[in-house]
Design an enzyme around this catalytic site. Structure first.
Site, PDB file in Angstrom:
ATOM      1  N   ASP A 190      44.177  57.726  38.687  1.00  0.00           N
ATOM      2  CA  ASP A 190      44.048  56.548  37.836  1.00  0.00           C
ATOM      3  C   ASP A 190      44.473  56.941  36.424  1.00  0.00           C
ATOM      4  O   ASP A 190      43.739  57.623  35.701  1.00  0.00           O
ATOM      5  CB  ASP A 190      42.592  56.057  37.877  1.00  0.00           C
ATOM      6  CG  ASP A 190      42.366  54.821  37.001  1.00  0.00           C
ATOM      7  OD1 ASP A 190      43.187  54.578  36.094  1.00  0.00           O
ATOM      8  OD2 ASP A 190      41.358  54.119  37.217  1.00  0.00           O
TER       9      ASP A 190
ATOM     10  N   LYS B 262      46.908  48.934  30.946  1.00  0.00           N
ATOM     11  CA  LYS B 262      46.657  49.093  29.499  1.00  0.00           C
ATOM     12  C   LYS B 262      47.924  49.173  28.649  1.00  0.00           C
ATOM     13  O   LYS B 262      48.543  48.158  28.391  1.00  0.00           O
ATOM     14  CB  LYS B 262      45.736  50.298  29.276  1.00  0.00           C
ATOM     15  CG  LYS B 262      44.289  50.002  29.709  1.00  0.00           C
ATOM     16  CD  LYS B 262      43.328  50.983  29.134  1.00  0.00           C
ATOM     17  CE  LYS B 262      41.898  50.763  29.561  1.00  0.00           C
ATOM     18  NZ  LYS B 262      41.176  49.777  28.775  1.00  0.00           N
TER      19      LYS B 262
ATOM     20  N   PHE C 144      35.549  55.373  35.883  1.00  0.00           N
ATOM     21  CA  PHE C 144      35.598  53.919  35.699  1.00  0.00           C
ATOM     22  C   PHE C 144      36.949  53.453  36.199  1.00  0.00           C
ATOM     23  O   PHE C 144      37.990  53.907  35.715  1.00  0.00           O
ATOM     24  CB  PHE C 144      35.422  53.521  34.229  1.00  0.00           C
ATOM     25  CG  PHE C 144      35.406  52.033  34.040  1.00  0.00           C
ATOM     26  CD1 PHE C 144      34.269  51.289  34.312  1.00  0.00           C
ATOM     27  CD2 PHE C 144      36.548  51.354  33.629  1.00  0.00           C
ATOM     28  CE1 PHE C 144      34.263  49.901  34.157  1.00  0.00           C
ATOM     29  CE2 PHE C 144      36.548  49.969  33.468  1.00  0.00           C
ATOM     30  CZ  PHE C 144      35.398  49.243  33.739  1.00  0.00           C
TER      31      PHE C 144
HETATM   32  N1  PLP Z   1      40.851  52.399  35.141  1.00  0.00           N
HETATM   33  C1  PLP Z   1      40.546  53.004  33.982  1.00  0.00           C
HETATM   34  C2  PLP Z   1      40.658  54.483  33.870  1.00  0.00           C
HETATM   35  C3  PLP Z   1      40.148  52.247  32.884  1.00  0.00           C
HETATM   36  O1  PLP Z   1      39.841  52.843  31.732  1.00  0.00           O
HETATM   37  C4  PLP Z   1      40.066  50.850  33.023  1.00  0.00           C
HETATM   38  C5  PLP Z   1      39.614  50.005  31.902  1.00  0.00           C
HETATM   39  O2  PLP Z   1      39.018  50.434  30.957  1.00  0.00           O
HETATM   40  C6  PLP Z   1      40.393  50.272  34.251  1.00  0.00           C
HETATM   41  C7  PLP Z   1      40.784  51.083  35.280  1.00  0.00           C
HETATM   42  C8  PLP Z   1      40.321  48.784  34.435  1.00  0.00           C
HETATM   43  O3  PLP Z   1      41.371  48.203  33.775  1.00  0.00           O
HETATM   44  P1  PLP Z   1      41.355  46.619  33.464  1.00  0.00           P
HETATM   45  O4  PLP Z   1      40.278  46.395  32.453  1.00  0.00           O
HETATM   46  O5  PLP Z   1      42.732  46.348  32.949  1.00  0.00           O
HETATM   47  O6  PLP Z   1      41.080  45.948  34.753  1.00  0.00           O
END
Ligand code: PLP
Length: 397
Positions: A218, A247, A134
């Site tokens: 990520d 986050k 994700f």
């Molecule tokens: N990358 C990862 C691993 C995530 O868990 C999330 C959100 O849960 C995101 C990207 C996307 O982040 P945002 O909701 O701040 O756009």
């Protein structure tokens, strides 16, 4: 339903299937609702409130910065942004930092940078992602993810390819010179707390280096001390080309970061990418105060120790509870996988004063604030297990 919930129901776009509580106050590991009920936030705003709600140091930093300078255009330099870039470069071993407002934006920037770098090397720009991943909800980030998140939003951008996670043969089958980059979470969050095998990630990175494929890690969810290291990749002894963060970085204040190597940064020209708000003085001050708190309060070490203890406890419990299929985790990023859907458990937990979460339908995800004490986390675990048993029994009767 209180009046706020009625207003929300009428006016907020129906993107979230909300739980029926209105939260009004937070302090440390706790939040309160409009009726004065108290909850332990075992989700930490989905891995955001790692140093707890309204940490005094972060509140102080925000207040101070807000009274001095909240926002300037990225045409100019600000001290908090320069200092945050320096700090993240020192912590990551990479050389450059770019700031945005969220995880998806940090990943968008990473994908663009990887493609730009690839284009200089004659690549067509394919970005490889991994099943269970994700990376966000923008068009490019949904192109990396599940078909479910793409439905109805077609056409999704081209040039993305998804392959199985933790399967090196799957990568060997598709690797070719046109691949610009891979994007991978060392520990998948939304996918159900799936931890990359050490040998797998090492081999994956090695194969990428050979073909000059940019490795994007990520760390939006698994970074910022969550796994018991500042960055999750530190468990793996690998060197990424790009790291994305968001986050917990701002301690509750929105900020995203994309860190990259000097070699990659060299391919970026002025105007290639940009943002109005990304990395403004207020957000960067909050992030600096958050990192400072993590360091001063030894949060990394505490997370590692408490994470190990709690996982061992969960493993013992799982041996005796047949509805638990698996437990796994790294640091305080933990999962209890069930053989039935977890949403009723989360609903019941709210009634018992705990904010929990279910992801990938059957995976109860534990992401407590990293400042949580052992006694409080044990309490959460005990209530969780009790609730699993209750719901299982009710469903069988
Ligand atoms: N990358 C990862 C691993 C995530 O868990 C999330 C959100 O849960 C995101 C990207 C996307 O982040 P945002 O909701 O701040 O756009």
């Amino acid at each position: 339903m209180d009046t706020t919930q009625k207003t929300d129901k009428k006016y907020y776009a129906p993107f979230f299937n909300r739980y029926p509580i209105t939260l009004t106050k937070g302090k440390g590991t706790r939040v309160w609702d409009s009726d004065g009920n108290k909850y332990i936030d075992a989700l930490a705003g989905i891995a955001v409130n790692s140093v707890g709600h309204c940490h005094p140091k972060i509140v102080k930093a925000i207040k101070k910065q807000a009274s001095e300078l909240m926002h300037i255009s990225n045409f100019y330099v600000s001290k908090p942004q320069a200092n945050l870039a320096k700090k993240l470069v020192e912590l990551s071993g990479l050389q450059r930092a770019f700031f945005s407002n969220s995880g998806a934006e940090a990943n968008e920037a990473a994908i663009k940078i990887a493609r730009k770098y690839g284009s200089k090397n004659g690549k067509s720009g394919t970005i490889v992602s991994f099943e269970g991943c994700f990376h966000g909800r923008t068009l490019a980030t949904i192109a990396t993810g599940k078909k479910k998140f793409q439905e109805g939003f077609e056409p999704v951008p081209e040039g993305f390819l998804q392959i199985p996670f933790n399967n090196i043969e799957a990568f060997k089958k598709i690797i070719n010179k046109n691949i610009a980059g891979i994007i991978i979470e060392p520990v998948q969050g939304e996918g159900g707390i799936n931890i990359a095998d050490k040998k797998y990630l090492q081999e994956l990175v090695l194969l990428c280096k050979k073909e000059n494929i940019v490795v994007i890690l990520d760390e939006v969810q698994c970074g910022m001390a969550r796994t018991g290291k500042f960055f999750a990749f530190e468990h793996y002894d690998v060197k990424p080309d790009i790291i994305t963060m968001a986050k917990a970085l701002g301690g509750g204040f929105p900020i995203g970061a994309t860190l990259c190597s000097e070699e990659i940064a060299k391919t970026i020209n002025y105007g290639d990418h940009g943002t109005t708000f990304g990395g403004n003085p207020l957000a960067c001050s909050a992030a600096l105060a958050t990192i400072n708190t993590i360091e001063k309060d030894n949060i990394i070490e505490k997370t590692e120790t408490l994470g190990k203890k709690t996982l061992n406890k969960l493993k013992e419990i799982a041996k005796k509870e047949d509805s638990i299929v698996d437990v796994r985790g790294l640091g305080l990023m933990m999962a209890i996988e069930l053989n039935f859907s977890g949403r009723p458990i989360v609903e019941r937990l709210i009634k018992k004063g705990i904010l929990g979460n279910v992801t990938a339908d059957k995976v109860l995800r534990l992401l407590p604030p990293l400042i949580i004490k052992e006694k409080e986390l044990n309490y959460v675990v005990n209530i969780l297990i009790q609730t699993i048993k209750e719901i299982k029994n009710e469903q069988h009767n």
